[in-house]
Design a protein around this motif. Structure first.
Motif, PDB file in Angstrom:
ATOM      1  N   LYS A  43       0.828  -1.220   0.000  1.00 46.00           N
ATOM      2  CA  LYS A  43       0.000   0.000   0.000  1.00 46.00           C
ATOM      3  C   LYS A  43       0.865   1.275   0.000  1.00 46.00           C
ATOM      4  N   SER A  44       1.827   1.330   0.924  1.00 45.40           N
ATOM      5  CA  SER A  44       2.659   2.538   1.012  1.00 45.40           C
ATOM      6  C   SER A  44       3.510   2.685  -0.243  1.00 45.40           C
ATOM      7  N   THR A  45       3.996   1.571  -0.750  1.00 43.63           N
ATOM      8  CA  THR A  45       4.817   1.592  -1.967  1.00 43.63           C
ATOM      9  C   THR A  45       4.009   2.143  -3.134  1.00 43.63           C
ATOM     10  N   ASP A  65      -1.165   8.096   4.918  1.00 45.31           N
ATOM     11  CA  ASP A  65      -0.747   6.714   5.142  1.00 45.31           C
ATOM     12  C   ASP A  65      -1.081   6.302   6.583  1.00 45.31           C
ATOM     13  N   GLY A  66      -1.708   5.135   6.711  1.00 48.11           N
ATOM     14  CA  GLY A  66      -2.176   4.676   8.023  1.00 48.11           C
ATOM     15  C   GLY A  66      -1.095   4.699   9.091  1.00 48.11           C
ATOM     16  N   ASP A  67       0.045   4.115   8.775  1.00 43.14           N
ATOM     17  CA  ASP A  67       1.162   4.062   9.723  1.00 43.14           C
ATOM     18  C   ASP A  67       1.560   5.472  10.168  1.00 43.14           C
ATOM     19  N   LEU A  69      -0.197   8.349  10.002  1.00 44.12           N
ATOM     20  CA  LEU A  69      -1.245   9.075  10.737  1.00 44.12           C
ATOM     21  C   LEU A  69      -1.336   8.595  12.182  1.00 44.12           C
ATOM     22  N   ARG A  70      -0.930   7.343  12.413  1.00 45.16           N
ATOM     23  CA  ARG A  70      -0.942   6.824  13.785  1.00 45.16           C
ATOM     24  C   ARG A  70       0.182   7.445  14.632  1.00 45.16           C
ATOM     25  N   HIS A  71       1.076   8.235  13.993  1.00 42.32           N
ATOM     26  CA  HIS A  71       2.070   8.987  14.763  1.00 42.32           C
ATOM     27  C   HIS A  71       1.505  10.321  15.260  1.00 42.32           C
ATOM     28  N   SER A 108      -3.827   5.313   2.185  1.00 44.40           N
ATOM     29  CA  SER A 108      -3.339   3.930   2.170  1.00 44.40           C
ATOM     30  C   SER A 108      -3.397   3.372   3.588  1.00 44.40           C
ATOM     31  N   LEU A 109      -4.413   2.584   3.822  1.00 45.51           N
ATOM     32  CA  LEU A 109      -4.616   1.962   5.135  1.00 45.51           C
ATOM     33  C   LEU A 109      -5.100   0.536   4.934  1.00 45.51           C
ATOM     34  N   ILE A 110      -4.817  -0.322   5.906  1.00 44.17           N
ATOM     35  CA  ILE A 110      -5.337  -1.691   5.785  1.00 44.17           C
ATOM     36  C   ILE A 110      -6.853  -1.628   5.607  1.00 44.17           C
ATOM     37  N   SER A 111      -7.504  -0.785   6.406  1.00 44.33           N
ATOM     38  CA  SER A 111      -8.977  -0.626   6.365  1.00 44.33           C
ATOM     39  C   SER A 111      -9.650  -1.978   6.112  1.00 44.33           C
ATOM     40  N   PRO A 112      -9.572  -2.867   7.116  1.00 49.63           N
ATOM     41  CA  PRO A 112      -9.954  -4.270   6.889  1.00 49.63           C
ATOM     42  C   PRO A 112     -11.457  -4.526   6.828  1.00 49.63           C
ATOM     43  N   TYR A 113     -12.257  -3.570   7.350  1.00 52.44           N
ATOM     44  CA  TYR A 113     -13.697  -3.845   7.424  1.00 52.44           C
ATOM     45  C   TYR A 113     -14.451  -3.113   6.312  1.00 52.44           C
ATOM     46  N   GLY A 148       8.697  -7.350  10.460  1.00 49.94           N
ATOM     47  CA  GLY A 148       8.752  -8.500  11.378  1.00 49.94           C
ATOM     48  C   GLY A 148       7.476  -8.694  12.193  1.00 49.94           C
ATOM     49  N   LEU A 149       6.383  -8.060  11.759  1.00 48.15           N
ATOM     50  CA  LEU A 149       5.148  -8.112  12.555  1.00 48.15           C
ATOM     51  C   LEU A 149       4.402  -9.438  12.398  1.00 48.15           C
ATOM     52  N   TYR A 150       4.465 -10.025  11.180  1.00 50.79           N
ATOM     53  CA  TYR A 150       3.801 -11.335  10.997  1.00 50.79           C
ATOM     54  C   TYR A 150       4.480 -12.367  11.901  1.00 50.79           C
ATOM     55  N   LYS A 157       2.848 -12.863  19.912  1.00 53.21           N
ATOM     56  CA  LYS A 157       3.322 -11.678  20.642  1.00 53.21           C
ATOM     57  C   LYS A 157       2.546 -10.418  20.243  1.00 53.21           C
ATOM     58  N   ILE A 158       1.848 -10.462  19.101  1.00 55.17           N
ATOM     59  CA  ILE A 158       0.889  -9.409  18.740  1.00 55.17           C
ATOM     60  C   ILE A 158      -0.456 -10.101  18.601  1.00 55.17           C
ATOM     61  N   LYS A 159      -1.453  -9.591  19.301  1.00 50.13           N
ATOM     62  CA  LYS A 159      -2.815 -10.154  19.201  1.00 50.13           C
ATOM     63  C   LYS A 159      -3.626  -9.310  18.229  1.00 50.13           C
ATOM     64  N   GLY A 160      -4.551  -9.981  17.520  1.00 50.47           N
ATOM     65  CA  GLY A 160      -5.449  -9.253  16.621  1.00 50.47           C
ATOM     66  C   GLY A 160      -4.727  -8.680  15.426  1.00 50.47           C
ATOM     67  N   PHE A 161      -3.830  -9.466  14.829  1.00 54.65           N
ATOM     68  CA  PHE A 161      -3.120  -8.981  13.646  1.00 54.65           C
ATOM     69  C   PHE A 161      -3.918  -9.356  12.390  1.00 54.65           C
ATOM     70  N   THR A 162      -4.130  -8.370  11.531  1.00 61.91           N
ATOM     71  CA  THR A 162      -4.949  -8.579  10.323  1.00 61.91           C
ATOM     72  C   THR A 162      -4.405  -9.736   9.481  1.00 61.91           C
TER      73      THR A 162
HETATM   74  N1  LIG Z   1      -2.706  -5.733  15.017  1.00 65.25           N
HETATM   75  C1  LIG Z   1      -2.297  -5.144  13.902  1.00 65.25           C
HETATM   76  N2  LIG Z   1      -2.937  -5.409  12.719  1.00 65.25           N
HETATM   77  C2  LIG Z   1      -2.521  -4.804  11.582  1.00 65.25           C
HETATM   78  N3  LIG Z   1      -1.496  -3.913  11.511  1.00 65.25           N
HETATM   79  C3  LIG Z   1      -0.845  -3.611  12.650  1.00 65.25           C
HETATM   80  C4  LIG Z   1      -1.215  -4.229  13.883  1.00 65.25           C
HETATM   81  N4  LIG Z   1      -0.380  -3.740  14.845  1.00 65.25           N
HETATM   82  C5  LIG Z   1       0.462  -2.884  14.245  1.00 65.25           C
HETATM   83  N5  LIG Z   1       0.179  -2.795  12.937  1.00 65.25           N
HETATM   84  C6  LIG Z   1       0.881  -1.856  12.033  1.00 65.25           C
HETATM   85  O1  LIG Z   1      -0.052  -0.820  11.794  1.00 65.25           O
HETATM   86  C7  LIG Z   1      -0.190  -0.560  10.410  1.00 65.25           C
HETATM   87  C8  LIG Z   1      -1.668  -0.520  10.000  1.00 65.25           C
HETATM   88  O2  LIG Z   1      -2.260   0.658  10.364  1.00 65.25           O
HETATM   89  P1  LIG Z   1      -3.627   1.067   9.692  1.00 65.25           P
HETATM   90  O3  LIG Z   1      -4.015   2.368  10.299  1.00 65.25           O
HETATM   91  O4  LIG Z   1      -3.479   1.009   8.210  1.00 65.25           O
HETATM   92  O5  LIG Z   1      -4.619  -0.093  10.173  1.00 65.25           O
HETATM   93  S1  LIG Z   1      -6.203  -0.141  10.118  1.00 65.25           S
HETATM   94  O6  LIG Z   1      -6.614   0.367   8.802  1.00 65.25           O
HETATM   95  O7  LIG Z   1      -6.733   0.677  11.203  1.00 65.25           O
HETATM   96  O8  LIG Z   1      -6.564  -1.566  10.320  1.00 65.25           O
HETATM   97  C9  LIG Z   1       0.446  -1.720   9.687  1.00 65.25           C
HETATM   98  O9  LIG Z   1       1.149  -1.084   8.642  1.00 65.25           O
HETATM   99  P2  LIG Z   1       1.245  -1.705   7.149  1.00 65.25           P
HETATM  100  O10 LIG Z   1       2.148  -2.885   7.280  1.00 65.25           O
HETATM  101  O11 LIG Z   1       1.855  -0.575   6.373  1.00 65.25           O
HETATM  102  O12 LIG Z   1      -0.126  -2.050   6.660  1.00 65.25           O
HETATM  103  C10 LIG Z   1       1.331  -2.398  10.710  1.00 65.25           C
HETATM  104  O13 LIG Z   1       2.655  -1.969  10.526  1.00 65.25           O
END
Ligand SMILES: Nc1ncnc2c1ncn2[C@@H]1O[C@H](COP(=O)(O)OS(=O)(=O)O)[C@@H](OP(=O)(O)O)[C@H]1O
Ligand SMILES: Nc1ncnc2c1ncn2[C@@H]1O[C@H](COP(=O)(O)OP(=O)(O)O)[C@@H](O)[C@H]1O
Length: 208
Positions: A43-45, A65-67, A69-71, A108-113, A148-150, A157-162
């Motif tokens: 997405k960011s790319t 970008d989602g990442d 904006l979360r800053h 550019s956000l995961i916006s999963p729902y 390294g989040l997956y 070690k991370i709960k609720g990962f998309t």
């Molecule tokens: N639990 C969990 N699930 C998914 N992603 C996670 C989580 N925790 C942290 N991250 C990091 O946060 C980035 C996604 O932020 P978003 O604002 O795009 O997410 S969302 O749209 O609100 O679901 C996402 O960035 P991208 O990898 O660029 O998609 C991750 O780096």
């Protein structure tokens, strides 16, 4: 006078210079390009590549970008379903303002729902919301795993990962789908080219 949300006694103030004037000035039409997909799908790319291509063509865009904006704007939100919904709602509203400013706003956000993305779409005239689905398989995204989040999610070690233990609902009717061809992912330039062609065809890159 109106009552909206929690506010009462509020009035809409119209300014003499409007969207049409700004679009003429910029020689383009404001819209929202909403990129959705799994973490690591690109997405960011794509957002950066698209922003660069539009810039080189003389079109003004801005990336939300989602990442990033979360800053700031969304630094008080986590990843619970409620927080993700609020995250998307805020970005949808900001994107609407950027489109009203006459810019090509790239979100550019995961916006999963699905319902959250559709709520953002409903904020704009339908044609002005261009949903781009980066349809990359989970195995590819997980293989990339640049942060390294997956790995952390698989280790619990991370709960609720998309895509691992939180859902991703693919779009049913998106404007653009980007996917692998014969098992090969298009390059960032090719992905951006696909979106630019769409915007060009629909007339967004010139004044009305
Ligand atoms: N639990 C969990 N699930 C998914 N992603 C996670 C989580 N925790 C942290 N991250 C990091 O946060 C980035 C996604 O932020 P978003 O604002 O795009 O997410 S969302 O749209 O609100 O679901 C996402 O960035 P991208 O990898 O660029 O998609 C991750 O780096
Ligand atoms: N089209 C592509 N071809 C090859 N690698 C890509 C492509 N798009 C993204 N990548 C790589 O995949 C990783 C994840 O990309 P990124 O844009 O950060 O995804 P997201 O923003 O969806 O998490 C990065 O290392 C990036 O360089």
């Amino acid at each position: 006078m109106a009552t909206l949300g929690n506010s009462t006694n509020i009035f809409w103030h119209e300014c003499p210079v409007g969207k049409v004037d700004r679009q003429k000035l910029l020689n383009q039409q404001g819209c929202v390009v909403w990129i959705t997909g799994l973490s690591g799908s690109g997405k960011s790319t794509l957002a950066c590549s698209l922003g660069r291509e539009l810039h080189s063509r003389g079109n003004l865009s801005y990336v939300l970008d989602g990442d990033n904006l979360r800053h700031g704007l969304n630094k008080n939100l986590g990843f619970s379903p409620e927080d993700r919904t609020e995250n998307i709602r805020r970005v949808g509203e900001v994107a609407k303002l950027f489109a009203d400013a006459g810019l090509i706003c790239i979100a550019s956000l995961i916006s999963p729902y699905r319902k959250d993305r559709n709520a953002c779409r409903a904020l704009l005239p339908d044609a002005n919301f261009v949903e781009v689905f980066l349809n990359m398989p989970l195995e590819l995204c997980e293989g990339r795993d640049p942060k390294g989040l997956y790995k952390l999610a698989r280790a619990g070690k991370i709960k609720g990962f998309t895509g691992i233990d939180d859902p991703y609902e693919p779009p049913l009717n998106c404007e653009i789908e980007i996917k692998q061809k014969d098992g090969v992912c298009p390059t960032p330039n090719e992905m951006a080219g696909q979106v630019v062609s769409y915007l060009e065809d629909k007339g967004f890159l010139h004044a009305q």
